[in-house]
Design a protein around this motif. Structure first.
Motif, mmCIF file in Angstrom:
data_model
loop_
_atom_site.group_PDB
_atom_site.id
_atom_site.type_symbol
_atom_site.label_atom_id
_atom_site.label_comp_id
_atom_site.label_asym_id
_atom_site.label_seq_id
_atom_site.Cartn_x
_atom_site.Cartn_y
_atom_site.Cartn_z
ATOM 1 N N ASN A 41 26.916 56.480 44.776
ATOM 2 C CA ASN A 41 27.159 56.400 46.215
ATOM 3 C C ASN A 41 28.248 55.416 46.651
ATOM 4 O OD1 ASN A 41 25.165 58.360 46.867
ATOM 5 N ND2 ASN A 41 23.632 56.842 46.319
ATOM 6 N N HIS A 42 28.556 54.460 45.788
ATOM 7 C CA HIS A 42 29.657 53.531 46.084
ATOM 8 C C HIS A 42 30.403 53.223 44.788
ATOM 9 C CE1 HIS A 42 26.452 52.785 49.106
ATOM 10 N NE2 HIS A 42 27.458 52.762 49.947
ATOM 11 N N PRO A 43 30.978 54.255 44.162
ATOM 12 C CA PRO A 43 31.563 54.046 42.830
ATOM 13 C C PRO A 43 32.618 52.940 42.783
ATOM 14 C CG PRO A 43 31.414 56.379 43.315
ATOM 15 C CD PRO A 43 31.074 55.652 44.587
ATOM 16 N N ARG A 44 33.362 52.735 43.863
ATOM 17 C CA ARG A 44 34.402 51.695 43.810
ATOM 18 C C ARG A 44 33.790 50.304 43.743
ATOM 19 N NH1 ARG A 44 37.627 51.624 48.254
ATOM 20 N NH2 ARG A 44 36.086 52.795 49.428
ATOM 21 N N MET A 45 32.522 50.187 44.109
ATOM 22 C CA MET A 45 31.848 48.896 43.989
ATOM 23 C C MET A 45 31.720 48.469 42.522
ATOM 24 S SD MET A 45 28.073 47.974 45.411
ATOM 25 C CE MET A 45 27.125 46.606 44.762
ATOM 26 N N LEU A 46 31.674 49.448 41.616
ATOM 27 C CA LEU A 46 31.513 49.098 40.199
ATOM 28 C C LEU A 46 32.696 48.272 39.712
ATOM 29 C CD1 LEU A 46 30.052 52.399 38.704
ATOM 30 C CD2 LEU A 46 28.848 50.445 39.678
ATOM 31 N N ALA A 47 33.882 48.565 40.244
ATOM 32 C CA ALA A 47 35.062 47.780 39.847
ATOM 33 C C ALA A 47 34.903 46.335 40.309
ATOM 34 C CB ALA A 47 36.323 48.409 40.431
ATOM 35 N N ALA A 99 33.631 40.683 38.913
ATOM 36 C CA ALA A 99 32.742 39.518 38.998
ATOM 37 C C ALA A 99 32.272 39.124 37.602
ATOM 38 C CB ALA A 99 31.545 39.836 39.894
ATOM 39 N N LYS A 100 31.944 40.138 36.802
ATOM 40 C CA LYS A 100 31.483 39.837 35.437
ATOM 41 C C LYS A 100 32.586 39.195 34.608
ATOM 42 C CE LYS A 100 28.287 41.341 33.359
ATOM 43 N NZ LYS A 100 27.122 41.835 32.651
ATOM 44 N N ALA A 101 33.804 39.687 34.808
ATOM 45 C CA ALA A 101 34.927 39.098 34.066
ATOM 46 C C ALA A 101 35.054 37.618 34.405
ATOM 47 C CB ALA A 101 36.212 39.850 34.390
ATOM 48 N N GLY A 102 34.668 37.242 35.626
ATOM 49 C CA GLY A 102 34.715 35.834 36.036
ATOM 50 C C GLY A 102 33.453 35.068 35.655
ATOM 51 N N LEU A 152 26.978 46.338 32.733
ATOM 52 C CA LEU A 152 26.888 45.736 34.071
ATOM 53 C C LEU A 152 25.632 44.889 34.233
ATOM 54 C CD1 LEU A 152 28.395 48.439 36.410
ATOM 55 C CD2 LEU A 152 29.405 46.297 35.698
ATOM 56 N N ALA A 153 24.477 45.516 34.371
ATOM 57 C CA ALA A 153 23.283 44.716 34.669
ATOM 58 C C ALA A 153 22.840 43.929 33.440
ATOM 59 C CB ALA A 153 22.159 45.613 35.148
ATOM 60 N N ASP A 154 22.748 42.600 33.593
ATOM 61 C CA ASP A 154 22.238 41.754 32.515
ATOM 62 C C ASP A 154 20.717 41.759 32.531
ATOM 63 O OD1 ASP A 154 24.843 40.230 31.606
ATOM 64 O OD2 ASP A 154 24.883 40.351 33.790
ATOM 65 N N GLU A 155 20.164 41.899 33.714
ATOM 66 C CA GLU A 155 18.705 42.002 33.850
ATOM 67 C C GLU A 155 18.420 43.245 34.677
ATOM 68 O OE1 GLU A 155 16.476 40.140 32.471
ATOM 69 O OE2 GLU A 155 17.678 38.424 31.805
ATOM 70 N N TYR A 156 17.384 43.978 34.295
ATOM 71 C CA TYR A 156 17.060 45.209 35.027
ATOM 72 C C TYR A 156 15.568 45.208 35.325
ATOM 73 C CZ TYR A 156 18.579 49.814 36.558
ATOM 74 O OH TYR A 156 18.964 50.889 37.332
ATOM 75 N N GLY A 177 24.359 41.343 62.927
ATOM 76 C CA GLY A 177 23.745 42.455 62.196
ATOM 77 C C GLY A 177 24.644 43.062 61.146
ATOM 78 N N LYS A 178 25.456 42.264 60.543
ATOM 79 C CA LYS A 178 26.391 42.760 59.526
ATOM 80 C C LYS A 178 26.306 41.860 58.304
ATOM 81 C CE LYS A 178 29.836 44.213 62.980
ATOM 82 N NZ LYS A 178 31.261 44.191 63.367
ATOM 83 N N GLY A 179 26.910 42.307 57.218
ATOM 84 C CA GLY A 179 26.949 41.508 56.003
ATOM 85 C C GLY A 179 27.782 40.253 56.196
ATOM 86 N N SER A 180 27.579 39.280 55.286
ATOM 87 C CA SER A 180 28.286 38.009 55.449
ATOM 88 C C SER A 180 29.230 37.743 54.285
ATOM 89 C CB SER A 180 27.277 36.860 55.570
ATOM 90 O OG SER A 180 26.765 36.541 54.292
ATOM 91 N N VAL A 181 29.693 38.792 53.608
ATOM 92 C CA VAL A 181 30.599 38.550 52.481
ATOM 93 C C VAL A 181 31.895 39.345 52.628
ATOM 94 C CG1 VAL A 181 28.748 38.099 50.813
ATOM 95 C CG2 VAL A 181 29.621 40.422 51.088
ATOM 96 N N THR A 182 32.913 38.864 51.933
ATOM 97 C CA THR A 182 34.150 39.619 51.761
ATOM 98 C C THR A 182 34.161 40.144 50.327
ATOM 99 O OG1 THR A 182 35.348 37.728 50.893
ATOM 100 C CG2 THR A 182 35.372 38.014 53.283
ATOM 101 N N LEU A 183 35.137 40.992 50.054
ATOM 102 C CA LEU A 183 35.256 41.510 48.694
ATOM 103 C C LEU A 183 35.508 40.361 47.717
ATOM 104 C CD1 LEU A 183 35.199 44.081 47.081
ATOM 105 C CD2 LEU A 183 37.595 44.462 47.646
ATOM 106 N N ASP A 184 36.296 39.383 48.141
ATOM 107 C CA ASP A 184 36.556 38.232 47.267
ATOM 108 C C ASP A 184 35.272 37.482 46.939
ATOM 109 O OD1 ASP A 184 39.202 38.683 46.981
ATOM 110 O OD2 ASP A 184 39.829 37.352 48.619
ATOM 111 N N ASP A 185 34.363 37.416 47.892
ATOM 112 C CA ASP A 185 33.089 36.740 47.613
ATOM 113 C C ASP A 185 32.363 37.430 46.456
ATOM 114 O OD1 ASP A 185 33.321 34.758 49.578
ATOM 115 O OD2 ASP A 185 32.573 36.120 51.127
ATOM 116 N N VAL A 186 32.380 38.751 46.455
ATOM 117 C CA VAL A 186 31.720 39.473 45.355
ATOM 118 C C VAL A 186 32.427 39.143 44.040
ATOM 119 C CG1 VAL A 186 31.058 41.739 44.458
ATOM 120 C CG2 VAL A 186 31.019 41.323 46.923
#
Ligand SMILES: Nc1nc2c(c(=O)[nH]1)N[C@H]1C(S)=C(S)[C@@H](COP(=O)(O)OP(=O)(O)OC[C@H]3O[C@@H](n4cnc5c(=O)[nH]c(N)nc54)[C@H](O)[C@@H]3O)O[C@H]1N2
Ligand SMILES: Nc1nc2c(c(=O)[nH]1)N[C@H]1C(S)=C(S)[C@@H](COP(=O)(O)OP(=O)(O)OC[C@H]3O[C@@H](n4cnc5c(=O)[nH]c(N)nc54)[C@H](O)[C@@H]3O)O[C@H]1N2
Ligand SMILES: [Mo]
Length: 768
Positions: free
Chosen positions: A234-240, A245-248, A282-286, A209-218
């Protein structure tokens, strides 16, 4: 005593509106956080406190459960994390003199905002039955009252023990042990109102019942879909992480009924270019979807993936489906029977826009889907998340680097609390080791979740309510019913840092047990109250949204010398309320968190060498079969596809689908201020966001005052809101929680998970 929450304090209702923002963070974000911190702390303390957030030797940010990037990153906090810290580190105090001055009946007329602004609780307090004032009591006296009331209950199931997700692993573990030894599984928690739907859907499909990713996966993903989530607030550090990810080369897709600033552009305050320049798009499609239509959207997308595979032959990951999944054929057959036009119509989206997203899903192989409350708090939340998992499985995008499911948790330790056994439906596999180690038989019958326990208290089946953190009365649905339910109890006990509505709408007798916050130094005390000779400062541990367990150690002087740590308070209650038992060493555990961690290691898998590993700067990661190479813990090792019928409901004529969301100036029921900065709404929380055409159709003008009415089994009314035209999907409206909780009937909940459906409330607007 009024049971509905008050509409406003006298100093409120100063509504100003400006253009919604098109980017998040950057200079305004940092400046706002410093201003807020300075107001609560003064300049020098503000700087010192904020520098200790999310450092290896510092404390875990109480702001959210997004993971830290690792020990090399410094100054890892965001605007809203800083506000959360300042709120706890405030210099304002709620003392016995405050309670002598303010009767409870007067405090009950105050808003959550006003109550929270009064500051930190300083003393254990008791409001005796029939009296209107709290008075200070000793810890021993408080524990004796709790013990006496628990002893009086006719059956252990007549007591309820709530937990909120800021509670540490150590406190949560001891608390569930106390509760199970007492004899019940009545352990509702904030997760019941939050990511329960994710837990249920993910357990069914991928076995955990938990997520299946690490930060590196993102960071490594090729496509990140952010659905039903407002990370800018609500999760501002997620934007970084999205920026990285976009840089990659990743493409980001946002799916949201609102154009949220944080999903459009990010100005990273940690980079000079972020502070000065225009930031990263950030969002390429919205996809500006209708509220509650995500199941239809993902069914449409999955159907398209099947069709595109018919054409191209390389869209479905056949090897992965054969080896690691079951039920693919049934799903494919089912999807072919669905009517794509009907699905599309339900979403309100243009076909071309959805087709572009389908094409991205069909051609990118490392896909991460992130979601939060915009998905989980709907009636069809569980099937919706199952359909999201279907998408990931069809593309083989789970259990591989750069891919997977990412439910983004809210409270900073809500995931850890579940790992520690805060759950009303514990698995046999969890209880058996408890039985063995502690030599008692833990109860097996399922307990109440949040909604069920409100019903039980209302109907007189539960009489004692204990809360380890949180603000139950304001966070829960059907505010008036909940207030009556709580007032129906003989005793209510709140273990808290700050004054809230839960301290003023109470049972016949009420107790406040004030605890240390995350940022404060925790010196060990024995249960008789004296500081341990030569004792060293203690730390606690938490688990973030990606299953990383790490330490959290405060260093600020406590807000009052009478405060105690949460584990100490749990031990104090347990020692007073439970008969002595040789295996339950509350006195030893109270003053040494290492010993509690030894207990956790002994009964919960994944915690071997706990005390050693948690002292490394990065902490350690708990095992997760779905993440670690698609070893699904479903029994046969395979992930399960789900077949769910197309959604059948429609919004009746004259009604709107209401979502209750957060402003940029609150942490759940803790209201920092009256602004919703990114949405351009200032000085007032009672705003309803509505499409201009819908307003026109109803003959409403900007700022017109209306009541919101929900008509289910009976009429519920939230009074005196301002209508504002806003870029929201037609037929949908939005307003803020907790003010709108009065509208959410107790029975309106997500199928299978029981989560209050506080984002699918049918309402109408009545002119005042
Ligand atoms: N600053 C701050 N940080 C927090 C919190 C806080 O209150 N303040 N709360 C914490 C907690 S406990 C949690 S759970 C998280 C909550 O984090 P979020 O889930 O981001 O919080 P909400 O404000 O409820 O926002 C829900 C988002 O989903 C969208 N949405 C609503 N309905 C739908 C829908 O039907 N479909 C789609 N696609 N989108 C929809 C809304 O427009 C909004 O953008 O944040 C955590 N972090
Ligand atoms: N309508 C509607 N209702 C909702 C939601 C929604 O989106 N819409 N969201 C739901 C969600 S996602 C959640 S998680 C719940 C939140 O429900 P809760 O977790 O119950 O509520 P919070 O507002 O987070 O709790 C704040 C209180 O916690 C106490 N506190 C703060 N820090 C500490 C600490 O370190 N220790 C202790 N012991 N106490 C502390 C303070 O006294 C503060 O007043 O609300 C839910 N309710
Ligand atoms: Mo939450």
């Amino acid at each position: 005593m009024p049971t509905g929450p008050p509409t406003a304090d006298h100093d409120e209702a100063d509504l100003r509106v400006s253009e919604p923002k098109r980017s998040a963070a950057g200079v305004p974000g940092v400046v706002a956080s410093l201003r807020h911190a300075r107001a609560q702390l003064g300049p020098a303390r503000a700087a010192r406190t904020l520098l200790a957030v999310n450092q290896p030797q510092g404390f875990d940010c109480p702001g959210c459960a997004w993971p830290d990037p690792g020990p090399t990153a410094h100054l890892e906090f965001c605007e809203n994390g800083a506000k959360a810290v300042a709120e706890e580190a405030t210099l304002r105090r709620v003392t016995p003199e405050f309670f002598a001055e303010h009767p409870v009946s007067e405090l009950a007329l105050r808003t959550d905002h006003w109550l929270g602004q009064q500051g930190r609780l300083t003393h254990p307090m008791l409001r005796p039955a029939g009296e209107d004032h709290y008075r200070p009591v000793s810890w021993d006296e408080a524990f004796d009252v709790v013990a006496a009331e628990l002893a009086r209950t006719a059956h252990p199931d007549r007591a309820v023990f709530y937990t909120s997700g800021r509670t540490s692993n150590e406190a949560a573990f001891l608390y569930q042990l106390l509760v199970r030894r007492f004899g019940t599984n009545n352990l509702p928690d904030c997760s019941n109102m939050c990511h329960e739907s994710s837990g249920v859907a993910l357990t069914q499909t991928i076995g955990i019942g938990k997520g299946s990713v690490t930060l590196d996966d993102v960071h490594e993903a090729e496509l990140v879909v952010v659905v039903g989530q407002n990370p800018g607030t609500n999760h501002p550090r997620m934007l970084a992480a999205l920026e990285q990810a976009k840089a990659g080369g990743a493409v980001v897709v946002a799916i949201n009924p609102l154009h949220e600033a944080g999903l459009q552009r990010f100005k990273n305050p940690k980079r000079p270019r972020g502070v000065i320049g225009s930031g990263t798009a950030l969002a390429d499609e919205y996809l500006q979807i209708k509220v509650g239509a995500d199941l239809a959207l993902f069914q449409y997308l999955n159907r398209r993936l099947v069709e595109l595979d018919d054409e191209r032959g390389d869209v479905l990951d056949r090897a992965f489906l054969a080896e690691s999944c079951e039920g693919a054929d049934e799903l494919v057959a089912h999807l072919r029977t669905l009517d794509p036009d009907e699905l599309l119509a339900a979403t309100g989206l243009a076909r071309a826009d959805v087709e572009r997203v389908a094409e991205l899903l069909a051609t990118r192989s490392r896909i991460v889907v992130c979601w939060a409350m915009g998905i989980t708090q709907h009636r069809q939340a569980v099937p919706t998340i199952r359909e999201i998992v279907n998408t990931l499985l069809l593309r083989g995008s789970i259990g591989r680097p750069g891919a997977g499911a990412c439910p983004v948790r809210g409270h900073s330790n809500v995931q850890g609390d579940r790992t520690m056994g805060i759950y009303e439906k514990p698995a046999e596999g969890f209880l058996k080791p408890i039985d063995q180690r502690y030599q008692f038989h833990a109860p097996r019958a399922h307990g109440y979740d949040v909604v069920d326990c409100i019903g039980a208290m209302r109907d007189g089946h539960a009489k004692v309510f204990v809360a380890l953190g949180g603000n139950f009365i304001s966070a829960t649905p059907d505010s008036e019913i909940t207030a009556k339910a709580i007032m129906n109890c003989g005793l209510t006990v709140q273990i808290s840092t700050k004054l809230s509505r839960s301290h003023v709408i109470t049972g016949e007798e009420a107790i406040i047990l004030p605890c240390l916050g995350r940022s404060e130094r925790d010196m060990p005390h024995t249960l008789d109250g004296s500081e341990v000779d030569g004792g060293r400062p203690q730390f606690v541990t938490v688990e973030d949204s990606m299953s990383v367990v790490h330490r959290s150690q405060g260093s600020r002087p406590p807000a009052s010398p009478h405060l105690r740590s949460e584990p100490w308070i749990v031990c104090g209650m347990a020692a007073a309320a439970l008969p002595e038992h040789p295996t339950l060493r509350w006195h030893a555990w109270a003053c040494d968190h290492d010993r509690i961690r030894d207990e956790i290691e002994a009964v919960i898998p994944g915690f071997s060498d706990f005390n050693k590993r948690v002292r490394t700067p990065d902490g350690f990661v708990l095992p997760n079969g779905a993440r670690d190479g698609a070893n699904f813990t479903t029994g046969n090792g395979k992930a399960r596809f789900s077949v769910d019928p197309a959604p059948e409901w429609a919004v009746p004529q004259g009604s709107f689908l209401l979502m209750t969301i957060r402003t940029h100036d609150q942490f759940n029921t803790t209201v920092y201020g009256l602004d919703d900065h990114y949405r351009g709404i200032h000085g007032e929380r009672r705003a309803v966001l509505m499409h201009a055409d819908d307003m026109q159709a109803l003959g409403l003008v900007e700022r017109q005052r209306v009541d919101l009415v929900s008509s289910y089994d009976r009429e519920r009314v939230a009074t005196d809101f301002f209508v504002l035209p806003y870029g929201i999907a037609r037929g949908c409206v939005a307003t803020y929680f907790p003010e709108a909780n009065v509208l959410v009937p107790l029975h309106l909940k997500a199928e299978k998970s029981g989560t209050p459906a506080s984002k699918s409330v049918l309402v109408s607007l009545r002119k005042r």
